[in-house]
Design a protein around this motif. Structure first.
Motif, PDB file in Angstrom:
ATOM      1  N   LEU A 166      38.567  42.344  41.353  1.00  0.00           N
ATOM      2  CA  LEU A 166      40.124  43.144  41.515  1.00  0.00           C
ATOM      3  C   LEU A 166      40.257  44.164  40.646  1.00  0.00           C
ATOM      4  O   LEU A 166      39.752  44.095  39.335  1.00  0.00           O
ATOM      5  CB  LEU A 166      41.123  42.228  41.791  1.00  0.00           C
ATOM      6  CG  LEU A 166      41.065  40.971  42.863  1.00  0.00           C
ATOM      7  CD1 LEU A 166      42.442  40.245  42.656  1.00  0.00           C
ATOM      8  CD2 LEU A 166      40.894  41.505  44.191  1.00  0.00           C
ATOM      9  N   ILE A 195      45.709  37.752  48.561  1.00  0.00           N
ATOM     10  CA  ILE A 195      45.485  39.069  47.619  1.00  0.00           C
ATOM     11  C   ILE A 195      46.178  40.309  47.950  1.00  0.00           C
ATOM     12  O   ILE A 195      45.962  40.929  49.373  1.00  0.00           O
ATOM     13  CB  ILE A 195      43.891  39.645  47.629  1.00  0.00           C
ATOM     14  CG1 ILE A 195      43.112  38.305  47.153  1.00  0.00           C
ATOM     15  CG2 ILE A 195      43.433  40.451  46.467  1.00  0.00           C
ATOM     16  CD1 ILE A 195      41.541  38.338  47.164  1.00  0.00           C
ATOM     17  N   ASP A 219      46.088  45.158  41.485  1.00  0.00           N
ATOM     18  CA  ASP A 219      45.878  43.945  42.504  1.00  0.00           C
ATOM     19  C   ASP A 219      46.416  42.911  42.116  1.00  0.00           C
ATOM     20  O   ASP A 219      46.728  42.350  40.915  1.00  0.00           O
ATOM     21  CB  ASP A 219      44.481  43.825  43.106  1.00  0.00           C
ATOM     22  CG  ASP A 219      43.662  45.275  43.551  1.00  0.00           C
ATOM     23  OD1 ASP A 219      44.559  46.270  44.105  1.00  0.00           O
ATOM     24  OD2 ASP A 219      42.525  45.084  43.537  1.00  0.00           O
ATOM     25  N   LEU A 227      46.440  38.683  42.799  1.00  0.00           N
ATOM     26  CA  LEU A 227      45.899  37.373  43.269  1.00  0.00           C
ATOM     27  C   LEU A 227      47.059  36.269  43.307  1.00  0.00           C
ATOM     28  O   LEU A 227      47.438  35.913  42.233  1.00  0.00           O
ATOM     29  CB  LEU A 227      44.767  36.989  42.753  1.00  0.00           C
ATOM     30  CG  LEU A 227      44.172  35.632  43.200  1.00  0.00           C
ATOM     31  CD1 LEU A 227      43.606  35.676  44.535  1.00  0.00           C
ATOM     32  CD2 LEU A 227      42.966  35.231  42.274  1.00  0.00           C
ATOM     33  N   GLU A 229      39.274  37.467  40.620  1.00  0.00           N
ATOM     34  CA  GLU A 229      40.047  38.384  39.877  1.00  0.00           C
ATOM     35  C   GLU A 229      39.071  39.337  39.275  1.00  0.00           C
ATOM     36  O   GLU A 229      39.143  40.315  38.762  1.00  0.00           O
ATOM     37  CB  GLU A 229      40.829  37.600  38.578  1.00  0.00           C
ATOM     38  CG  GLU A 229      41.901  36.691  39.087  1.00  0.00           C
ATOM     39  CD  GLU A 229      42.734  36.110  38.109  1.00  0.00           C
ATOM     40  OE1 GLU A 229      42.142  35.792  37.159  1.00  0.00           O
ATOM     41  OE2 GLU A 229      43.871  36.391  38.179  1.00  0.00           O
ATOM     42  N   MET A 244      46.320  44.365  47.712  1.00  0.00           N
ATOM     43  CA  MET A 244      45.585  45.621  47.225  1.00  0.00           C
ATOM     44  C   MET A 244      46.174  46.931  47.655  1.00  0.00           C
ATOM     45  O   MET A 244      46.114  47.253  48.736  1.00  0.00           O
ATOM     46  CB  MET A 244      44.113  45.667  47.724  1.00  0.00           C
ATOM     47  CG  MET A 244      43.526  44.193  47.468  1.00  0.00           C
ATOM     48  SD  MET A 244      41.834  44.120  48.243  1.00  0.00           S
ATOM     49  CE  MET A 244      40.795  44.832  46.709  1.00  0.00           C
TER      50      MET A 244
END
Length: 357
Positions: free
Chosen positions: A174, A190, A178, A180, A171, A192
């Protein structure tokens, strides 16, 4: 007749509260007039006294009744205030509880990240957004390498703590948009948005490198690595299941290449699994593990070619298939033809420069 709930609240007369407060004193004027009339008339003293006493008593009764009514009103107001405050507290507690339940419904209880259901919803949401606004996104499938060894060596409690640490590390790499999510076990997904191609690969590599650098608290600072498979929408797939399958295939390629790597979906899309080596003249060509190791090594090298260059990867596959067919046409046995096919798939390996690390 229109119900009051539809008509809305009734208008209250601005002086209504004043008049309602004077209602208990409505009998005072008649009592005063009666007393005054008794005193002005030619009535006897006893009659005057009786009328006066009655008027005073009536006034006293009205005043006492009004004071009692005011006291009761204040008591009811206090009860209402306490009930309203208690109801407000209960409503606040209920709001917090509902928010907590909503959070638990989409959160993995162990790691605190999105659970499987929420992850699926996140992928579907990004697909819908991509179709509506033509915004692509990348999907990463991350798996912890040799995680079973952590559980076996330090226990499941240490393994659970390692997963929590892993999520914190990931995390930290990110962006705010994003997502997770825990897909299952030690595998994570993940999502994105707005990333494809080299940018998505670079982001995945940052995640991998961060995990590789981190020293986990379990086992006195153990070292864990992860493998990552990458697929992009809509360049690699046009549906959720296909997208996840391609990213998972890329993850498998990263595992075959030695783990602690990032691989895109190109190689896994082009290259099917190699068949196992067949026996020759009733005997194995070697130990089963050696055969599997040989096949796996060739697959890994060819997957590396395909991951670096799509055209060369396809050409490698074509050369391997052609070499296998030529060998069979020349009268070679099936095991020999498979060995020739393996060799053919290594034809283009020299066209790709292997990294130093």
């Amino acid at each position: 007749m229109v119900p009051s709930s539809i008509r809305g609240p009734a208008r209250s007369w601005p002086w209504g509260s004043v008049w309602l407060g004077l209602v208990p004193y409505a009998l005072l004027p008649p009592a005063g007039v009666l007393g005054l009339q008794a005193w002005r008339s030619q009535s006897t003293g006893a009659l005057r006294l009786g009328v006066s006493i009655g008027a005073v008593g009536l006034v006293a009764i009205v005043v006492v009744f009004h004071r009692l009514a005011l006291a009761d009103t204040r008591r009811l107001h206090r009860i209402r205030t306490v009930a309203a405050e208690r109801l407000a507290r209960l409503n606040a507690d209920l709001t917090v509880a509902n928010a907590r339940l909503g959070e638990l419904a989409v959160t993995d209880s162990l790691t605190g990240v999105a659970n499987h259901r929420a992850t699926v919803e996140a992928v579907d949401h990004e697909i819908e957004r991509a179709e509506r606004y033509a915004h692509p996104f990348a999907l990463l499938v991350l798996d912890v390498d040799h995680f079973k060894a952590v559980n076996d060596a330090y226990g499941h409690a240490a393994g659970d703590e390692s997963l929590r640490e892993l999520c914190e590390v990931v995390e930290g790499c990110l962006r705010s948009g994003d997502t997770l999510g825990r897909w299952g076990g030690e595998e994570f997904i993940i999502v994105m948005p707005e990333l494809v191609g080299h940018d998505a690969f670079a982001a995945a590599e940052r995640v991998r490198a961060a995990v590789d650098r981190h020293r986990f608290g379990s086992g006195g600072g153990s070292h864990l690595t992860c493998s990552i498979g990458l697929a992009c929408y809509p360049t690699d797939a046009t549906g959720r299941d296909q997208l996840i399958a391609l990213a998972d295939g890329a993850l498998y390629t990263a595992k075959r290449l030695g783990r602690n790597k990032v691989c895109s979906a190109i190689g896994s899309r082009l290259l099917p699994p190699m068949p196992a080596l067949a026996p020759r003249d009733g005997h194995r060509t070697g130990d089963g593990r050696a055969d599997a190791a040989l096949t796996g090594t060739v697959e890994a090298l060819v997957s590396l070619v395909a991951a670096r260059d799509q055209y060369t990867g396809q050409h490698t596959q074509d050369v391997g298939g052609l070499a296998h067919r030529v060998a069979l046409a020349r009268g070679m046995t099936a095991p020999e033809a498979q060995m020739i096919g393996l060799a053919g798939r290594l034809y283009d390996i020299g066209k790709v420069a292997l990294p130093d690390a």
